[in-house]
Design an enzyme around this catalytic site. Structure first.
Site, PDB file in Angstrom:
ATOM      1  N   HIS A  53       0.876  -1.178   0.000  1.00 17.69           N
ATOM      2  CA  HIS A  53       0.000   0.000   0.000  1.00 17.69           C
ATOM      3  C   HIS A  53       0.918   1.233   0.000  1.00 17.69           C
ATOM      4  O   HIS A  53       1.685   1.431   0.944  1.00 17.69           O
ATOM      5  CB  HIS A  53      -0.920   0.001   1.223  1.00 17.69           C
ATOM      6  N   GLU A  56       1.624   3.850   2.958  1.00 15.85           N
ATOM      7  CA  GLU A  56       2.027   3.371   4.288  1.00 15.85           C
ATOM      8  C   GLU A  56       3.546   3.503   4.400  1.00 15.85           C
ATOM      9  O   GLU A  56       4.299   2.543   4.232  1.00 15.85           O
ATOM     10  CB  GLU A  56       1.522   1.940   4.481  1.00 15.85           C
ATOM     11  N   HIS A 148       2.861  -3.110   7.211  1.00 15.24           N
ATOM     12  CA  HIS A 148       1.801  -2.152   6.857  1.00 15.24           C
ATOM     13  C   HIS A 148       1.568  -1.180   8.008  1.00 15.24           C
ATOM     14  O   HIS A 148       2.021  -1.404   9.121  1.00 15.24           O
ATOM     15  CB  HIS A 148       0.469  -2.897   6.626  1.00 15.24           C
ATOM     16  N   GLU A 211       0.615  -4.816  11.217  1.00  8.37           N
ATOM     17  CA  GLU A 211      -0.081  -3.527  11.150  1.00  8.37           C
ATOM     18  C   GLU A 211       0.478  -2.659  12.267  1.00  8.37           C
ATOM     19  O   GLU A 211       0.257  -2.906  13.442  1.00  8.37           O
ATOM     20  CB  GLU A 211      -1.593  -3.722  11.327  1.00  8.37           C
TER      21      GLU A 211
HETATM   22 ZN   LIG Z   1      -1.587  -1.810   4.219  1.00  6.28          ZN
END
Ligand SMILES: [Zn+2]
Length: 324
Positions: A53, A56, A148, A211
């Site tokens: 992504h 990020e 992420h 995360e």
């Molecule tokens: Zn992500």
């Protein structure tokens, strides 16, 4: 010296495509792809990815610093590693993705989408990953940490997800995530199309999606917030003892269900900015839509990645139960 982040941001090819330092040989394998192999024997093969992504940025900066420290010999390399910046075009634009979410494109899922630079990148990452694991010494254990940051706040600020798998969970991977001071581990219950699902399913890697706090633009990250993960990754790369966990026991959750958006009248009974790990008690309503209400039957459940704005037919949140 390969400054992978600068090369990626400026869309440049390095002057030298491969080379060596005192401790390792390296190859630039294309945009956002750097492979480093220690000159001595190694026991682990690691895929370290960020920027699947593009917005990020903190994990991208974290990996860029690690790469720079390897070249500056401030960090010793004892495992074979492939660094991946997943979606370079989205990274340059500061967006999550351009057309489609790349972390839903793996295990060949890109073939179901119209061909564009992101589907081509996903296909290329699959090839490069396959080659990397195939070229590594056979008796090495394979690892994949996909880094992420989340879109929303989280009641448990930092956590890791394990893709669904039939193989046993790797003890060293779990120990390393505990050492990184994560708050929670979440075990998926269904097949996915994520990068980590791909490496588990195709290469039996020990893989996890991390995360690590909230997504912010380049230059606005406080990398101190990511220090525990940084220290853990450096210990793993150097094959040294993992850092001592500073937090209370890690909490563990399993995915038990997902909330499906079946029609346009779908509503989640949560405020738009409700954090990850918001909880519901028995009898409470999680969602309403024409097809029927979603009511909690268990004593307590948690919701992860709630998103009522997904397209109809897609999941609008994962329902979790805590593992005692
Ligand atoms: Zn992500």
């Amino acid at each position: 010296m390969v400054d992978l982040l600068t090369l990626t941001l400026e869309q440049r090819v390095p002057v030298q495509m491969q080379g060596e330092t005192a401790g390792f040989t390296w190859q630039w394998l294309g945009e956002g792809l750097l492979q480093c192999t220690p000159k001595t024997a190694y026991r682990k093969t690691m895929l370290l990815s960020a920027g699947i992504h593009g917005n990020e940025t903190a994990p991208i900066e974290l990996l860029a610093n690690i790469i720079n420290d390897l070249f500056a010999q401030r960090l010793t390399l004892a495992v074979r590693v492939l660094f991946v910046f997943g979606n370079p075009e989205a990274i340059r634009h500061g967006v999550r993705y351009l057309e489609n979410d790349m972390n839903r494109m793996f295990c060949g899922a890109y073939q179901q989408l119209a061909q564009d630079p992101e589907t081509e990148r996903a296909a290329h990452l699959e090839q490069v990953t396959a080659q990397f694991f195939a070229d590594s010494e056979v008796d090495t254990r394979r690892y994949h940490y996909d880094l992420h940051t989340a879109i929303r706040a989280s009641r448990l600020p930092v956590f890791a997800l394990f893709p669904y798998q039939t193989q046993p969970y790797d003890d060293f991977l779990i120990q390393s995530l505990k050492a990184a001071d994560l708050d929670a581990l979440v075990y998926h219950n269904a097949v996915g199309k994520t990068f980590t699902h791909f490496t588990v399913e195709r290469f039996q890697a020990a893989s996890s999606t991390l995360e690590l706090g909230k997504a912010k633009p380049f230059g606005e990250n406080d990398l101190a917030e990511f220090a525990s993960t940084d220290q853990m990754l450096r210990a793993v790369l150097a094959d040294q003892a993992l850092p001592i966990r500073q937090k209370s026991d890690i909490r563990q959750f399993k995915v038990v269900d997902s909330v499906l958006k079946q029609s346009e009248d779908f509503q989640l009974k949560l405020s738009a900015d409700a954090p990850n790990f918001s909880t519901f008690q028995k009898g409470e309503l999680i969602a309403t839509q024409q097809a029927g209400d979603y009511v909690v039957h268990d004593q307590q459940v948690w919701i992860l990645f709630p998103n009522p704005k997904v397209k109809t037919g897609l999941r609008a949140g994962l329902i979790l139960k805590e593992i005692e």
